[in-house]
Write a protein that holds these residues in place. Structure first.
Motif, PDB file in Angstrom:
ATOM      1  N   VAL A   1       4.866   1.589  -0.929  1.00  0.00           N
ATOM      2  CA  VAL A   1       4.752   2.311   0.343  1.00  0.00           C
ATOM      3  C   VAL A   1       6.122   2.811   0.781  1.00  0.00           C
ATOM      4  CG1 VAL A   1       2.738   0.974   1.029  1.00  0.00           C
ATOM      5  CG2 VAL A   1       4.999   0.263   1.815  1.00  0.00           C
TER       6      VAL A   1
ATOM      7  N   GLY B   1      -0.594   1.048  -1.734  1.00  0.00           N
ATOM      8  CA  GLY B   1       0.216   2.233  -1.428  1.00  0.00           C
ATOM      9  C   GLY B   1      -0.055   3.235  -2.520  1.00  0.00           C
TER      10      GLY B   1
ATOM     11  N   ARG C   1      -3.653   1.650   2.790  1.00  0.00           N
ATOM     12  CA  ARG C   1      -3.972   1.487   4.221  1.00  0.00           C
ATOM     13  C   ARG C   1      -5.132   2.394   4.605  1.00  0.00           C
ATOM     14  NH1 ARG C   1       0.536   3.286   8.489  1.00  0.00           N
ATOM     15  NH2 ARG C   1       0.191   5.214   7.336  1.00  0.00           N
TER      16      ARG C   1
ATOM     17  N   GLY D   1      10.616   9.645 -10.813  1.00  0.00           N
ATOM     18  CA  GLY D   1       9.734  10.438  -9.952  1.00  0.00           C
ATOM     19  C   GLY D   1       8.280  10.243 -10.318  1.00  0.00           C
TER      20      GLY D   1
ATOM     21  N   GLY E   1       2.551   5.393  -6.149  1.00  0.00           N
ATOM     22  CA  GLY E   1       1.646   4.265  -6.360  1.00  0.00           C
ATOM     23  C   GLY E   1       0.441   4.655  -7.206  1.00  0.00           C
TER      24      GLY E   1
ATOM     25  N   VAL F   1       3.585  -4.272   5.365  1.00  0.00           N
ATOM     26  CA  VAL F   1       2.681  -4.613   4.264  1.00  0.00           C
ATOM     27  C   VAL F   1       2.923  -6.055   3.804  1.00  0.00           C
ATOM     28  CG1 VAL F   1       2.138  -4.078   1.854  1.00  0.00           C
ATOM     29  CG2 VAL F   1       2.349  -2.229   3.525  1.00  0.00           C
TER      30      VAL F   1
ATOM     31  N   VAL G   1      12.512   1.897  -9.302  1.00  0.00           N
ATOM     32  CA  VAL G   1      11.721   2.726 -10.224  1.00  0.00           C
ATOM     33  C   VAL G   1      12.320   4.122 -10.209  1.00  0.00           C
ATOM     34  CG1 VAL G   1       9.427   3.686 -10.708  1.00  0.00           C
ATOM     35  CG2 VAL G   1       9.624   1.421  -9.665  1.00  0.00           C
TER      36      VAL G   1
ATOM     37  N   PRO H   1       7.505   0.157   7.008  1.00  0.00           N
ATOM     38  CA  PRO H   1       6.183   0.040   6.361  1.00  0.00           C
ATOM     39  C   PRO H   1       6.149  -1.071   5.306  1.00  0.00           C
ATOM     40  CG  PRO H   1       6.768   2.347   6.597  1.00  0.00           C
ATOM     41  CD  PRO H   1       7.974   1.558   7.019  1.00  0.00           C
TER      42      PRO H   1
HETATM   43  P1  NDP Z   1       5.645   7.777   0.559  1.00  0.00           P
HETATM   44  O1  NDP Z   1       7.022   7.292   0.597  1.00  0.00           O
HETATM   45  O2  NDP Z   1       5.335   9.118   1.122  1.00  0.00           O
HETATM   46  O3  NDP Z   1       4.712   6.679   1.294  1.00  0.00           O
HETATM   47  C1  NDP Z   1       3.343   6.890   1.520  1.00  0.00           C
HETATM   48  C2  NDP Z   1       2.559   5.617   1.321  1.00  0.00           C
HETATM   49  O4  NDP Z   1       3.033   4.591   2.214  1.00  0.00           O
HETATM   50  C3  NDP Z   1       1.093   5.811   1.623  1.00  0.00           C
HETATM   51  O5  NDP Z   1       0.346   5.052   0.714  1.00  0.00           O
HETATM   52  C4  NDP Z   1       0.975   5.280   3.024  1.00  0.00           C
HETATM   53  O6  NDP Z   1      -0.307   4.857   3.368  1.00  0.00           O
HETATM   54  C5  NDP Z   1       1.902   4.098   2.950  1.00  0.00           C
HETATM   55  N1  NDP Z   1       2.337   3.609   4.256  1.00  0.00           N
HETATM   56  C6  NDP Z   1       3.197   4.207   5.110  1.00  0.00           C
HETATM   57  N2  NDP Z   1       3.356   3.442   6.215  1.00  0.00           N
HETATM   58  C7  NDP Z   1       2.585   2.346   6.047  1.00  0.00           C
HETATM   59  C8  NDP Z   1       2.352   1.192   6.835  1.00  0.00           C
HETATM   60  N3  NDP Z   1       2.955   1.015   8.003  1.00  0.00           N
HETATM   61  N4  NDP Z   1       1.482   0.263   6.351  1.00  0.00           N
HETATM   62  C9  NDP Z   1       0.889   0.430   5.155  1.00  0.00           C
HETATM   63  N5  NDP Z   1       1.099   1.492   4.363  1.00  0.00           N
HETATM   64  C10 NDP Z   1       1.922   2.450   4.808  1.00  0.00           C
HETATM   65  O7  NDP Z   1       5.033   7.726  -0.927  1.00  0.00           O
HETATM   66  P2  NDP Z   1       5.702   7.967  -2.362  1.00  0.00           P
HETATM   67  O8  NDP Z   1       4.596   7.729  -3.320  1.00  0.00           O
HETATM   68  O9  NDP Z   1       6.460   9.243  -2.430  1.00  0.00           O
HETATM   69  O10 NDP Z   1       6.760   6.798  -2.501  1.00  0.00           O
HETATM   70  C11 NDP Z   1       6.408   5.419  -2.457  1.00  0.00           C
HETATM   71  C12 NDP Z   1       7.672   4.594  -2.547  1.00  0.00           C
HETATM   72  O11 NDP Z   1       8.298   4.842  -3.802  1.00  0.00           O
HETATM   73  C13 NDP Z   1       8.715   4.935  -1.479  1.00  0.00           C
HETATM   74  O12 NDP Z   1       9.381   3.766  -1.093  1.00  0.00           O
HETATM   75  C14 NDP Z   1       9.657   5.867  -2.209  1.00  0.00           C
HETATM   76  O13 NDP Z   1      10.953   5.847  -1.643  1.00  0.00           O
HETATM   77  C15 NDP Z   1       9.638   5.259  -3.598  1.00  0.00           C
HETATM   78  N6  NDP Z   1       9.995   6.168  -4.674  1.00  0.00           N
HETATM   79  C16 NDP Z   1       9.610   7.476  -4.665  1.00  0.00           C
HETATM   80  C17 NDP Z   1       9.959   8.328  -5.698  1.00  0.00           C
HETATM   81  C18 NDP Z   1       9.497   9.736  -5.674  1.00  0.00           C
HETATM   82  O14 NDP Z   1       9.917  10.492  -6.574  1.00  0.00           O
HETATM   83  N7  NDP Z   1       8.652  10.144  -4.744  1.00  0.00           N
HETATM   84  C19 NDP Z   1      10.746   7.854  -6.840  1.00  0.00           C
HETATM   85  C20 NDP Z   1      11.018   6.449  -6.813  1.00  0.00           C
HETATM   86  C21 NDP Z   1      10.689   5.658  -5.749  1.00  0.00           C
HETATM   87  P3  NDP Z   1      -1.344   5.890   4.066  1.00  0.00           P
HETATM   88  O15 NDP Z   1      -1.988   6.641   2.942  1.00  0.00           O
HETATM   89  O16 NDP Z   1      -2.331   4.985   4.761  1.00  0.00           O
HETATM   90  O17 NDP Z   1      -0.580   6.750   5.000  1.00  0.00           O
END
Ligand code: NDP
Length: 477
Positions: free
Chosen positions: A74, A9, A33, A130, A14, A83, A127, A79
């Motif tokens: 992810v 992810g 993915r 941000g 990630g 995974v 985590v 999702p």
């Molecule tokens: P997103 O929440 O936008 O998720 C995108 C990622 O998820 C991509 O790598 C995508 O892969 C993958 N994904 C989505 N659906 C699937 C699936 N069905 N199978 C496999 N992979 C999938 O990304 P963020 O980086 O913003 O956040 C990641 C996580 O961290 C989330 O759970 C979020 O809530 C958490 N988080 C976010 C913070 C922030 O500030 N943004 C802070 C703390 C936690 P692909 O590239 O193939 O689409």
């Protein structure tokens, strides 16, 4: 198998977490993915450390040294399950799946249970911080089995934020969903903090008559004192920003409808289930919802309000000092409520969460990081069985010193018609806790009257019912 840790992810979180591991000298297997993201990461940042780019799940798992440490970053919800279903069959007993997404703790509990049967250690890891935090040092709240921390902990300690005293902002929070629970409450407290700061701003603007730039200066001064925190610091930055296009204060060109992703709402929903009064957090969530009801607000604009009274310069200055007191006292109350919720979860789920340790790991990296958290930590370290933060002698004294100003601020807010649900809920909570008698006795009487729900007496044991429809004699229930 050469990588010490893997990240699957690779969206903003990630990718930055993977870079953080690599920059700290770990070989990191990376997978996504959509493989284009994996390739982009290595092309752009390959020079920062050792990355092992993997296109398939099989390749990814094979790249990891044992026991495998596989971080999932992810989208939360389905999702994450998808995974896990993809990777779990490829893993062996003792391997770890670490979910760093914003999962609901109940999902984490379920996933932990399911994977435990397979001998896989599932670590639900909160985590915070941000994008920026993920790269340079987040606050990390890992749950899951304690033994997983023995092998994972040292790596997390390396990549985490460090508090002012140099200690890492990570520790094993508790079993199964404890880490995600604590992350959820962190976000709830963040909502409350932001709401309180918003109310302070509105009062300084509408009651004291200060401009956004002047208020930014006031926040900067506050940030030198006991309110020293990331949120106060960025508030000053936002308030002093001027819109390039119009020359107006930035805050005046932004639509005043706050959005939310859901963790604040979860904090309140769970608190309702646990029977914990987190009124400050609830008011913050409600305030965001209210702001979003544009049509309702438009339709209500003509409703009557008081006539504003202008303050003199010296009155405004004195008022600003009072608002600082009200903000600080209300902040103590919202943390008190948040910690109460964690405390209640300890009982409900049998988690051995150390509240002092929780406050310690919020001291750096996360959104609510603040000097104040050192004080909470020492309160719990002094007395681990503290019934509430308000029972701590230092906090109790600070509120005692602040309360006159706190009340005056609410009087002014009411007189001038400035909505301050956060300040008001905090003060009501404080006054209710310290009250000798609450009208709950009357509530019990009413319940017994209309529904024969019975009541207890102050002077003897047992449950009683009054024959309201008859001769009003009392019977044992
Ligand atoms: P997103 O929440 O936008 O998720 C995108 C990622 O998820 C991509 O790598 C995508 O892969 C993958 N994904 C989505 N659906 C699937 C699936 N069905 N199978 C496999 N992979 C999938 O990304 P963020 O980086 O913003 O956040 C990641 C996580 O961290 C989330 O759970 C979020 O809530 C958490 N988080 C976010 C913070 C922030 O500030 N943004 C802070 C703390 C936690 P692909 O590239 O193939 O689409």
């Amino acid at each position: 198998s050469t990588a010490q840790i893997g990240v699957t992810g690779l969206a903003v979180m990630g990718r930055n977490l993977a870079r953080n591991f690599a920059r700290n000298g770990y070989a990191v297997a990376v997978h996504n993915r959509t493989p284009a993201r994996t390739r982009a990461l290595v092309e752009e940042f390959g020079g920062e450390g050792e990355f092992v780019a993997c296109e398939s799940a099989k390749e990814f798992v094979a790249a990891l040294e044992r026991p495998r440490r596989l971080v999932v970053m992810v989208k939360a919800g389905e999702p994450t399950d998808a995974v896990i279903q993809e990777f779990a069959p490829l893993l062996e007993p003792g391997d770890m799946i670490i979910d760093g997404g914003n999962a609901h703790f109940a999902d984490t509990r379920r996933r932990e249970r399911e994977l435990r049967e397979q001998g896989i250690h599932f670590v639900g890891m909160g985590v915070s911080g941000g994008e920026e935090g993920a790269l340079n040092g987040p606050s990390i709240m890992p749950g899951g089995p304690k033994e997983s921390y023995d092998s994972l902990g040292p790596m997390l300690e390396k990549i985490s934020a460090k508090a002012a005293d140099g200690s890492p902002c990570v520790s094993h929070v508790g079993p199964d969903g404890a880490g995600h629970f604590v992350k959820m409450v962190h976000n709830g407290i963040e909502y409350a903090d932001m709401q309180l700061i918003g109310e302070a701003y509105q009062l300084l603007r509408d009651v004291a008559g200060y401009s956004p730039a002047q208020i930014a200066e006031i926040f900067r001064t506050w940030n030198q004192g006991r309110l020293d925190s990331y949120l106060i610091e960025i508030t000053a930055e936002v308030l002093s920003h001027v819109d390039a296009e119009t020359g107006k204060p930035f805050v005046d060109v932004v639509v005043d409808q706050a959005e939310q992703k859901g963790t604040g709402r979860w904090t309140v929903q769970i608190a309702l289930d646990l029977g914990v009064p987190v009124s400050g957090i609830a008011e913050a969530v409600f305030a965001r919802s209210l702001s979003g009801h544009a049509a309702l607000r438009e339709a209500s604009r003509g409703l009557a309000g008081p006539t504003a009274k202008a303050l003199s310069e010296s009155e405004a200055r004195a008022f600003a000092d009072r608002v600082e007191q009200a903000l600080y006292a209300s902040k103590i109350v919202s943390y008190t409520q948040g910690f109460h919720e964690i405390d209640a979860a300890r009982d409900e789920y049998g988690w051995d969460i150390d509240l002092g340790a929780v406050s310690a790991l919020w001291r750096g990296g996360c959104i609510i990081r603040a000097a104040f958290l050192d004080r909470i930590r020492s309160a719990y370290d002094t007395r681990p069985d503290l019934p509430s933060l308000l029972s701590d002698a230092t906090f109790a004294q600070e509120i005692a010193d602040a309360q006159d100003d706190w009340r005056e601020v609410l009087i002014a807010a009411t007189r001038e018609g400035v909505p301050t649900p956060g300040f008001a809920a905090a003060l009501a909570y404080y006054d209710a806790l310290r009250a000798e008698r609450l009208p709950a006795a009357l509530t019990q009487g009413q319940r017994d009257y209309f529904g024969a729900h019975t009541y207890r007496r102050v002077d003897r044991d047992g449950s009683f019912h009054t024959l309201w429809g008859g001769d009003r004699s009392e019977v044992s229930a």
